[in-house]
Design a protein around this motif. Structure first.
Motif, PDB file in Angstrom:
ATOM      1  N   ASP A 152      97.546  86.133 -15.328  1.00 53.84           N
ATOM      2  CA  ASP A 152      96.602  86.467 -14.548  1.00 53.84           C
ATOM      3  C   ASP A 152      95.405  87.395 -15.459  1.00 53.84           C
ATOM      4  OD1 ASP A 152      95.391  86.369 -11.932  1.00 53.84           O
ATOM      5  OD2 ASP A 152      95.218  88.512 -12.078  1.00 53.84           O
ATOM      6  N   LYS A 153      95.962  88.064 -16.211  1.00 55.99           N
ATOM      7  CA  LYS A 153      94.903  88.856 -17.086  1.00 55.99           C
ATOM      8  C   LYS A 153      94.449  87.970 -17.949  1.00 55.99           C
ATOM      9  CE  LYS A 153      95.891  93.041 -15.711  1.00 55.99           C
ATOM     10  NZ  LYS A 153      94.640  93.718 -15.277  1.00 55.99           N
ATOM     11  N   GLU A 156      91.663  86.249 -16.274  1.00 61.09           N
ATOM     12  CA  GLU A 156      90.615  86.816 -15.917  1.00 61.09           C
ATOM     13  C   GLU A 156      89.762  86.990 -17.372  1.00 61.09           C
ATOM     14  OE1 GLU A 156      91.951  90.670 -14.441  1.00 61.09           O
ATOM     15  OE2 GLU A 156      91.654  90.055 -12.561  1.00 61.09           O
ATOM     16  N   ARG A 159      86.844  84.765 -18.368  1.00 61.32           N
ATOM     17  CA  ARG A 159      85.265  85.200 -18.028  1.00 61.32           C
ATOM     18  C   ARG A 159      84.530  83.869 -17.454  1.00 61.32           C
ATOM     19  NH1 ARG A 159      86.881  89.092 -21.123  1.00 61.32           N
ATOM     20  NH2 ARG A 159      86.404  91.254 -20.464  1.00 61.32           N
ATOM     21  N   SER A 161      84.126  82.392 -13.668  1.00 57.93           N
ATOM     22  CA  SER A 161      84.252  82.450 -12.389  1.00 57.93           C
ATOM     23  C   SER A 161      84.784  81.265 -11.607  1.00 57.93           C
ATOM     24  CB  SER A 161      82.896  82.969 -11.693  1.00 57.93           C
ATOM     25  OG  SER A 161      81.949  82.234 -11.911  1.00 57.93           O
ATOM     26  N   ARG A 164      88.135  80.761 -12.499  1.00 54.11           N
ATOM     27  CA  ARG A 164      89.100  81.897 -11.918  1.00 54.11           C
ATOM     28  C   ARG A 164      89.268  81.517 -10.461  1.00 54.11           C
ATOM     29  NH1 ARG A 164      92.722  85.470 -12.130  1.00 54.11           N
ATOM     30  NH2 ARG A 164      92.480  87.290 -10.830  1.00 54.11           N
TER      31      ARG A 164
END
Length: 241
Positions: A152-153, A156, A159, A161, A164
């Motif tokens: 997940d990191k 993230e 960057r 969206s 994501r």
């Protein structure tokens, strides 16, 4: 004539019941999601609302609200007059969804290697070593939570969206299967080796290498899950014969 509290300029009291209800709703969703991921609620299992309410210490209203959220995520199926059951993916769905996730993870890794901050890398390292500690204790639930936090990191840190949102939606459908992929010790240890290599690629800021590792990592999980499913289907067929 007396002015009301609001007319007098006083701030109305906060609507605490709504806040508490939202917190309860999120907690119930998270608990049931974890039950599904960790196999407490198995694929295809019909959900007993009374038992779930007793287990979670809640009434049927927040439970049913939570089930609607999980149905929207594809984790459960709700049929009119028949209630809810845990979703069960077909072999074709498993193959296709893991293939899609392998691409999402690969793209996440390529972008993250370029865009990740030093602080984010330090956080991932800490999660990695905590994950290894769970493996030495055979703590699969603890291992999995840290494992997923690492993935997940990385997502993230990409960057992006749009990436994501798609990643979150697809990954929710696969979490229970990703958890099951570690049931065999050799597969579990192979996954740890992959994570060692992921960390090296991140430290080197080698996006192409990280992308390749992540893609194969997910395809290996797909193969492990399909192997487990094949054995279970064969055992079930034997019992019926």
């Amino acid at each position: 004539m007396q002015n009301s509290d609001i007319d007098a300029g006083l701030t109305p009291p906060p609507l605490m019941p709504k806040v508490e209800r939202q917190r309860l709703h999120d907690t119930v969703v998270e608990h049931i999601r974890r039950f599904i991921v960790e196999g407490v609620l198995e694929p295809g299992k019909k959900l007993n609302e009374r038992e779930l309410c007793e287990t979670l210490g809640i009434s049927r209203t927040p439970l049913r609200e939570a089930l609607k959220v999980l149905a929207a995520e594809g984790l459960i199926e709700i049929e009119p007059n028949r209630g809810a059951s845990v979703s069960k993916m077909s072999e074709a769905e498993m193959r296709e969804t893991f293939e899609l996730m392998s691409g999402l993870e690969a793209f996440s890794g390529e972008l993250a290697a370029e865009r990740m901050t030093a602080a984010e890398l330090t956080e991932i390292k800490a999660l990695h070593y905590a994950m290894l500690a769970c493996r030495t204790q055979n703590d699969l639930a603890g291992y999995y939570s840290r494992n997923q936090a690492i993935h997940d990191k990385i997502n993230e840190a990409a960057r992006n969206s749009a990436l994501r949102q798609t990643y979150i939606a697809v990954n929710r459908r696969l979490q229970a299967l990703r958890f099951r992929s570690n049931f065999q010790m050799p597969k579990w240890d192979s996954a740890i080796h992959d994570h060692d290599e992921m960390l090296k690629a991140l430290e080197a800021r080698d996006g192409k290498r990280l992308s390749t590792i992540l893609r194969q990592h997910l395809l290996d999980k797909r193969d492990a899950v399909l192997q487990i499913q094949s054995r279970e289907d064969a055992a079930a067929a034997k019992l019926k014969a």
